[in-house]
Design an enzyme around this catalytic site. Structure first.
Site, mmCIF file in Angstrom:
data_model
loop_
_atom_site.group_PDB
_atom_site.id
_atom_site.type_symbol
_atom_site.label_atom_id
_atom_site.label_comp_id
_atom_site.label_asym_id
_atom_site.label_seq_id
_atom_site.Cartn_x
_atom_site.Cartn_y
_atom_site.Cartn_z
ATOM 1 N N LYS A 92 25.015 -16.939 -46.014
ATOM 2 C CA LYS A 92 25.253 -16.874 -44.566
ATOM 3 C C LYS A 92 24.076 -17.523 -43.862
ATOM 4 O O LYS A 92 22.952 -17.495 -44.378
ATOM 5 C CB LYS A 92 25.385 -15.416 -44.101
ATOM 6 C CG LYS A 92 26.146 -15.256 -42.808
ATOM 7 C CD LYS A 92 27.639 -15.321 -43.024
ATOM 8 C CE LYS A 92 28.427 -15.284 -41.762
ATOM 9 N NZ LYS A 92 29.875 -15.208 -42.044
ATOM 10 N N LYS B 16 33.530 -10.612 -50.877
ATOM 11 C CA LYS B 16 34.804 -11.184 -50.409
ATOM 12 C C LYS B 16 35.276 -12.298 -51.355
ATOM 13 O O LYS B 16 36.433 -12.336 -51.752
ATOM 14 C CB LYS B 16 34.602 -11.719 -48.984
ATOM 15 C CG LYS B 16 35.839 -12.300 -48.363
ATOM 16 C CD LYS B 16 35.584 -12.753 -46.933
ATOM 17 C CE LYS B 16 35.747 -11.624 -45.942
ATOM 18 N NZ LYS B 16 35.849 -12.068 -44.546
HETATM 19 P P1 NAD Z 1 38.764 -15.220 -31.222
HETATM 20 O O1 NAD Z 1 37.575 -15.255 -30.329
HETATM 21 O O2 NAD Z 1 39.594 -16.451 -31.388
HETATM 22 O O3 NAD Z 1 39.765 -14.047 -30.786
HETATM 23 C C1 NAD Z 1 39.376 -12.752 -30.430
HETATM 24 C C2 NAD Z 1 40.331 -12.311 -29.315
HETATM 25 O O4 NAD Z 1 40.121 -10.933 -29.053
HETATM 26 C C3 NAD Z 1 40.092 -13.062 -27.998
HETATM 27 O O5 NAD Z 1 41.316 -13.579 -27.515
HETATM 28 C C4 NAD Z 1 39.510 -11.981 -27.085
HETATM 29 O O6 NAD Z 1 39.847 -12.163 -25.722
HETATM 30 C C5 NAD Z 1 40.168 -10.738 -27.648
HETATM 31 N N1 NAD Z 1 39.474 -9.508 -27.270
HETATM 32 C C6 NAD Z 1 38.169 -9.329 -26.982
HETATM 33 N N2 NAD Z 1 37.918 -8.050 -26.655
HETATM 34 C C7 NAD Z 1 39.090 -7.399 -26.750
HETATM 35 C C8 NAD Z 1 39.485 -6.047 -26.527
HETATM 36 N N3 NAD Z 1 38.603 -5.115 -26.169
HETATM 37 N N4 NAD Z 1 40.778 -5.721 -26.695
HETATM 38 C C9 NAD Z 1 41.684 -6.648 -27.058
HETATM 39 N N5 NAD Z 1 41.374 -7.946 -27.282
HETATM 40 C C10 NAD Z 1 40.092 -8.315 -27.126
HETATM 41 O O7 NAD Z 1 38.195 -14.728 -32.634
HETATM 42 P P2 NAD Z 1 38.929 -14.811 -34.046
HETATM 43 O O8 NAD Z 1 38.446 -16.015 -34.767
HETATM 44 O O9 NAD Z 1 40.382 -14.587 -33.876
HETATM 45 O O10 NAD Z 1 38.253 -13.560 -34.772
HETATM 46 C C11 NAD Z 1 38.692 -12.236 -34.530
HETATM 47 C C12 NAD Z 1 38.090 -11.309 -35.561
HETATM 48 O O11 NAD Z 1 38.450 -11.745 -36.876
HETATM 49 C C13 NAD Z 1 36.562 -11.228 -35.575
HETATM 50 O O12 NAD Z 1 36.198 -9.930 -35.963
HETATM 51 C C14 NAD Z 1 36.174 -12.220 -36.657
HETATM 52 O O13 NAD Z 1 34.915 -11.921 -37.201
HETATM 53 C C15 NAD Z 1 37.286 -11.954 -37.656
HETATM 54 N N6 NAD Z 1 37.508 -13.064 -38.597
HETATM 55 C C16 NAD Z 1 37.859 -14.297 -38.163
HETATM 56 C C17 NAD Z 1 38.101 -15.303 -39.097
HETATM 57 C C18 NAD Z 1 38.555 -16.676 -38.670
HETATM 58 O O14 NAD Z 1 38.915 -17.485 -39.553
HETATM 59 N N7 NAD Z 1 38.607 -16.990 -37.382
HETATM 60 C C19 NAD Z 1 37.936 -15.059 -40.476
HETATM 61 C C20 NAD Z 1 37.581 -13.768 -40.897
HETATM 62 C C21 NAD Z 1 37.373 -12.780 -39.938
#
Ligand code: NAD
Length: 473
Positions: free
Chosen positions: A108, A96
């Protein structure tokens, strides 16, 4: 590994790597070195619980590659943590960072606990002890290895880490750069929270600007008026929706775990967020239609589908029913390899997670640079730029006899704040990475998809840097 999944997570990353390596010119030895995890630190330490008992904590830090220093990658608190998972996530971080030209190796960390089962005091003790174990083995430091938040950790844990590190390294002037994702008051950078969602928008917007790519998909260029469906209204989903809406696209459906809503005229993510906060559900949002199942949103007719919640949500079973032209993987691993095969057959463009959600690590890099330079972005140039712009505008108005309106004047005159510079740096990083991946893809018609092209781009960059180090004469 399981009966359904015959490969461990690390092995499946290796398989993706091998698939892409075939399209590179590097000799096997270099490829093996890139794939291997350079350093794996597995530790156990005791913590005294609030009830007086002693518990042994299992934790890890993996440095996958030191082809660039420091290593970079989050720390996860989860009872699912194991060595294989941390190794896989560390290797993905190497690729990445290479893709978005962030000059770090991949790392990690993980602590095998469910944070919900511990008091704040216990979590602080565990985080501080973990940090001191890293210090003892020289596994953390602004020039060695720089952790960040991941599942189950956030600004609070990063503050404990920087405080512990600084107290063990008195006088180390760059101590604040030992970890990123800190609150702004502790050396964090403005714009970190929305960075991943904004990066998703910049990446997809750049793809949509490519005439040849859009032509193949039967779409017009640009994101304006494109229809978008977003799964997940958490950090990444909320910010992706916001930036797509502000960029002129129409977010026609939003899905959460309790259900999904749709409005062909477009939804405003902040209003939906407030509605969910008040009522406890995304459903019954005024003016929108409820969908029977949350996962139905993934199968709606739209231009762009953004899965921003969980892994494996689009798989061999439902991929044939996906009608989007572009799938932008904002979450980590939302589409399975079986889904990739279906997309290939149906001519759907899948924009891969390893590159598309790299906004967080890119802005972490900016935070680290801020810590090393000991100055807030914009502090030196903001007023200078404003004075220069004022002078320039005055000259133009005098020469042309015309004046701009107040809104335009404000925009032209303002010097950059920290958030402006961070966001424009992110925009530059995402645009450059998109063009580099597309150039790799266009250079070889045998490369099947954008995910493989992204891996090829990463392998070429890491291999070049090993070769330039002179390790492989
Ligand atoms: P988050 O916990 O803030 O948001 C995830 C959302 O998805 C929550 O609101 C949850 O209720 C919802 N959710 C759960 N199950 C669901 C379903 N079955 N259908 C629909 N919605 C559902 O997490 P985030 O930080 O937004 O991360 C989301 C994804 O992005 C993860 O895969 C994470 O690894 C990836 N990611 C996040 C970041 C970051 O900076 N936060 C960076 C890279 C990748």
């Amino acid at each position: 590994m399981s009966a359904q999944q015959p490969y461990s997570f690390f092995q499946s990353v290796e398989r993706s790597f091998n698939k892409a390596a075939k399209f590179t010119k590097w000799e096997q030895g270099i490829l093996e070195q890139i794939k291997a995890c350079n350093s794996v630190y597995q530790m156990r330490f005791p913590v005294k619980r609030d009830n007086g008992t002693i518990e042994v904590i299992e934790a890890y830090r993996v440095q996958h590659s030191q082809h660039k220093s420091p290593c970079k990658g989050g720390i996860r608190f989860s009872d699912e943590v194991n060595q294989d998972e941390v190794m896989a996530l560390a290797s993905l971080m190497t690729y990445k960072c290479a893709i978005v030209n962030v000059p770090f190796g991949g790392g990690k960390g993980g602590i095998k606990i469910n944070p919900k089962n511990y008091s704040v005091y216990e979590l602080e003790k565990i985080t501080r002890r973990y940090t001191s174990e890293l210090v003892k083995k020289n596994f953390i430091g602004p020039g060695i290895d720089v952790p960040a938040p991941d599942y189950g950790t956030g600004e609070r844990e990063m503050s404990w880490i920087v405080d512990t590190y600084s107290s063990l390294k008195p006088g180390e002037i760059d101590a604040a750069g030992c970890v990123t994702g800190k609150p702004v008051s502790q050396g964090g950078v403005r714009g970190r929270k929305g960075a991943t969602g904004l990066g998703v928008f910049y990446g997809i917007r750049e793809v949509c600007m490519m005439e040849d790519v859009m032509k193949k998909l039967g779409l017009s260029t640009g994101v304006k008026n494109k229809t978008v469906v977003v799964q997940g209204l958490g950090n990444v989903g909320y910010h992706s929706s916001k930036y797509f809406r502000e960029g002129g696209a129409k977010v026609i459906a939003l899905a959460e775990y309790e259900g999904a809503i749709m409005n062909p005229d477009g939804l405003n993510e902040e209003e939906v967020f407030q509605h969910r906060k008040t009522t406890g559900s995304i459903l019954n949002f005024p003016g929108a239609t409820n969908l029977a199942n949350s996962s139905d949103a993934l199968e709606l007719e739209c231009d762009i589908l953004i899965p921003a919640a969980l892994e494996n949500v689009i798989n061999g079973e439902n991929a044939p029913r996906v009608k989007a032209k572009i799938v932008g993987e904002a979450a980590n691993g939302p589409c399975t390899p079986e889904a990739d095969e279906v997309f290939l057959k149906k001519g759907i463009l899948c924009v891969p997670d390893m590159y598309l959600n790299a906004g967080g690590v890119t802005v972490s890099y900016f935070e680290w640079l801020k810590n090393l330079s000991h100055v807030r972005y914009g502090r030196l140039e903001k007023r200078f730029a404003e004075n220069q712009n004022t002078e320039l505008l005055q000259q133009i108005e005098t020469l042309t006899g015309k004046t701009v309106n107040e809104k335009e004047r404000k925009f032209i005159l303002q010097g950059p704040d920290e958030i402006d510079l961070v966001q424009s740096g992110l925009e530059e990083s995402m645009i450059t990475a998109t063009r580099e991946i597309m150039a790799v893809w266009n250079s070889n018609p045998e490369i099947p998809d954008m995910r493989t092209a992204a891996y090829v781009s990463a392998i070429n960059k890491v291999a070049t840097s090993y070769a330039e180090l002179g390790i492989f004469p």
